[in-house]
Structures are given as structure tokens and as C-alpha cells.
Design a protein around this motif. Structure first.
Motif, short mmCIF file in Angstrom:
data_model
loop_
_atom_site.label_atom_id
_atom_site.label_comp_id
_atom_site.label_asym_id
_atom_site.label_seq_id
_atom_site.Cartn_x
_atom_site.Cartn_y
_atom_site.Cartn_z
N ALA A 80 0.83 -1.21 0.00
CA ALA A 80 0.00 0.00 0.00
C ALA A 80 0.86 1.26 0.00
O ALA A 80 0.57 2.23 -0.70
N GLU A 81 1.94 1.24 0.78
CA GLU A 81 2.86 2.38 0.82
C GLU A 81 3.54 2.59 -0.53
O GLU A 81 3.69 3.72 -0.99
N LEU A 82 3.92 1.50 -1.18
CA LEU A 82 4.53 1.58 -2.51
C LEU A 82 3.56 2.18 -3.52
O LEU A 82 3.91 3.08 -4.28
N LYS A 83 2.31 1.68 -3.53
CA LYS A 83 1.30 2.19 -4.45
C LYS A 83 1.12 3.69 -4.29
O LYS A 83 1.09 4.44 -5.26
N GLN A 84 0.98 4.14 -3.06
CA GLN A 84 0.77 5.56 -2.77
C GLN A 84 1.97 6.39 -3.24
O GLN A 84 1.81 7.43 -3.86
N PHE A 85 3.17 5.91 -2.95
CA PHE A 85 4.39 6.63 -3.33
C PHE A 85 4.49 6.77 -4.84
O PHE A 85 4.79 7.86 -5.35
N LEU A 86 4.25 5.68 -5.57
CA LEU A 86 4.37 5.74 -7.03
C LEU A 86 3.33 6.68 -7.63
O LEU A 86 3.65 7.45 -8.53
N LYS A 87 2.11 6.65 -7.13
CA LYS A 87 1.07 7.56 -7.63
C LYS A 87 1.47 9.01 -7.44
O LYS A 87 1.28 9.84 -8.32
N GLU A 88 2.03 9.33 -6.27
CA GLU A 88 2.37 10.70 -5.95
C GLU A 88 3.67 11.18 -6.60
O GLU A 88 3.86 12.38 -6.77
N ASN A 89 4.58 10.27 -6.94
CA ASN A 89 5.91 10.68 -7.37
C ASN A 89 6.30 10.31 -8.79
O ASN A 89 7.36 10.73 -9.26
N LYS A 90 5.49 9.57 -9.51
CA LYS A 90 5.90 9.12 -10.85
C LYS A 90 6.11 10.27 -11.83
O LYS A 90 6.92 10.16 -12.73
N ASP A 91 5.42 11.38 -11.63
CA ASP A 91 5.58 12.53 -12.53
C ASP A 91 6.55 13.58 -11.99
O ASP A 91 6.88 14.52 -12.69
N LYS A 92 7.02 13.41 -10.77
CA LYS A 92 7.91 14.38 -10.14
C LYS A 92 9.39 14.07 -10.35
O LYS A 92 10.23 14.94 -10.19
N HIS A 93 9.70 12.82 -10.68
CA HIS A 93 11.10 12.39 -10.76
C HIS A 93 11.38 11.67 -12.08
O HIS A 93 10.53 10.93 -12.57
N HIS A 94 12.57 11.88 -12.59
CA HIS A 94 13.00 11.20 -13.82
C HIS A 94 13.12 9.70 -13.59
O HIS A 94 12.78 8.89 -14.45
N GLU A 95 13.64 9.32 -12.43
CA GLU A 95 13.77 7.92 -12.10
C GLU A 95 13.48 7.70 -10.61
O GLU A 95 13.70 8.58 -9.79
N ILE A 96 12.95 6.52 -10.31
CA ILE A 96 12.65 6.14 -8.94
C ILE A 96 13.39 4.84 -8.67
O ILE A 96 13.24 3.87 -9.42
N TRP A 97 14.20 4.83 -7.62
CA TRP A 97 14.89 3.61 -7.20
C TRP A 97 14.14 3.06 -6.00
O TRP A 97 13.99 3.74 -4.99
N VAL A 98 13.65 1.84 -6.12
CA VAL A 98 12.92 1.20 -5.02
C VAL A 98 13.83 0.16 -4.38
O VAL A 98 14.36 -0.72 -5.06
N ILE A 99 13.99 0.27 -3.07
CA ILE A 99 14.83 -0.66 -2.32
C ILE A 99 13.99 -1.86 -1.90
O ILE A 99 12.90 -1.71 -1.35
N ILE A 100 14.51 -3.05 -2.18
CA ILE A 100 13.83 -4.30 -1.86
C ILE A 100 14.74 -5.13 -0.97
O ILE A 100 15.93 -5.23 -1.21
N THR A 101 14.16 -5.73 0.06
CA THR A 101 14.91 -6.63 0.93
C THR A 101 14.81 -8.04 0.37
O THR A 101 13.73 -8.50 -0.01
N ASN A 102 15.94 -8.74 0.29
CA ASN A 102 15.95 -10.12 -0.20
C ASN A 102 15.00 -10.97 0.63
O ASN A 102 14.93 -10.82 1.85
N LYS A 103 14.30 -11.87 -0.04
CA LYS A 103 13.32 -12.68 0.67
C LYS A 103 13.95 -13.59 1.72
O LYS A 103 13.30 -13.96 2.68
N LYS A 104 15.21 -13.92 1.57
CA LYS A 104 15.89 -14.76 2.55
C LYS A 104 16.38 -13.96 3.76
O LYS A 104 16.71 -14.52 4.78
N ALA A 105 16.40 -12.63 3.63
CA ALA A 105 16.99 -11.79 4.67
C ALA A 105 16.01 -11.37 5.76
O ALA A 105 16.43 -11.03 6.85
N VAL A 106 14.72 -11.38 5.48
CA VAL A 106 13.76 -10.90 6.46
C VAL A 106 12.46 -11.70 6.34
O VAL A 106 12.05 -12.08 5.26
N HIS A 107 11.86 -11.96 7.48
CA HIS A 107 10.57 -12.66 7.50
C HIS A 107 9.62 -11.88 8.38
O HIS A 107 9.94 -11.63 9.54
N PRO A 108 8.48 -11.45 7.97
CA PRO A 108 8.02 -11.55 6.59
C PRO A 108 8.66 -10.47 5.73
O PRO A 108 9.01 -9.41 6.23
N LYS A 109 8.82 -10.76 4.45
CA LYS A 109 9.39 -9.76 3.55
C LYS A 109 8.42 -8.59 3.40
O LYS A 109 7.21 -8.75 3.51
#
Length: 93
Positions: free
Chosen positions: A13-42
Motif C-alpha cells: 500500500a505504501e509503494l502504491k501511494q508513493f508511485l502515484k504521488e511521485n511518478k511525474d515528479k522524478h526522472h527515475e525512482i529507485w525502489v529498495i527491496i529486501t531479499n526474501k531470505k533476509a527478512v521474514h516476513p518480507k
């Protein structure tokens, strides 16, 4: 338009909101993802990021490792606004 922004979503939900609000404000968006093996729950998976990006008219391109537990994926606006029939079906257009 600002050049770049980096964001680490805690939920889909946080990702969806961020992309809606920022897709036209920035040339590129880098999204940080945690490896599925590194955290539970991802927090947010790679496939969720790519799917949400496509539904917002963004396309994924590069992946950069940050450390053994995290990586980033680069999202930019589609140059060609055409979406294939297969993608339309996946996105329920």
C-alpha cells in the motif's frame, strides 16, 4: 522534474501511494527491496514492485545490489505508452 529519488516501502500500500504521488515528479525512482531470505516476513517483493510499476506506466530497467540483504530496482516512465495485449490482461485493463 527532479532527477532521482530512492524509496524503501514497508508495504505494498505504501509503494502504491508513493508511485502515484511521485511518478511525474522524478526522472527515475529507485525502489529498495529486501531479499526474501533476509527478512521474514518480507516487506515488498520484486514481482509486486514490477507489477505496480507497470500499472502506473513505469518500466523497470536496472538492478543494483546495496548489500547482501538489499538491492534496488530502477523505475522510469515508459517512452512508448503502448502496452502489449499480454500486459493489459495481466493488469486488467
Amino acid at each position: 522534474m527532479a532527477e532521482s529519488v530512492t524509496f524503501e516501502p514497508k508495504s505494498l500500500a505504501e509503494l502504491k501511494q508513493f508511485l502515484k504521488e511521485n511518478k511525474d515528479k522524478h526522472h527515475e525512482i529507485w525502489v529498495i527491496i529486501t531479499n526474501k531470505k533476509a527478512v521474514h516476513p518480507k516487506m515488498v517483493s520484486f514481482n509486486e514492485v514490477v507489477s505496480e510499476a507497470k500499472s502506473e506506466g513505469l518500466i523497470d530497467s536496472r538492478i543494483k545490489n546495496i548489500d547482501p540483504k538489499k538491492y534496488m530496482i530502477r523505475l522510469t516512465k515508459r517512452i512508448n505508452a503502448k502496452i502489449s495485449k499480454i500486459e493489459k490482461c495481466k493488469l486488467n485493463f
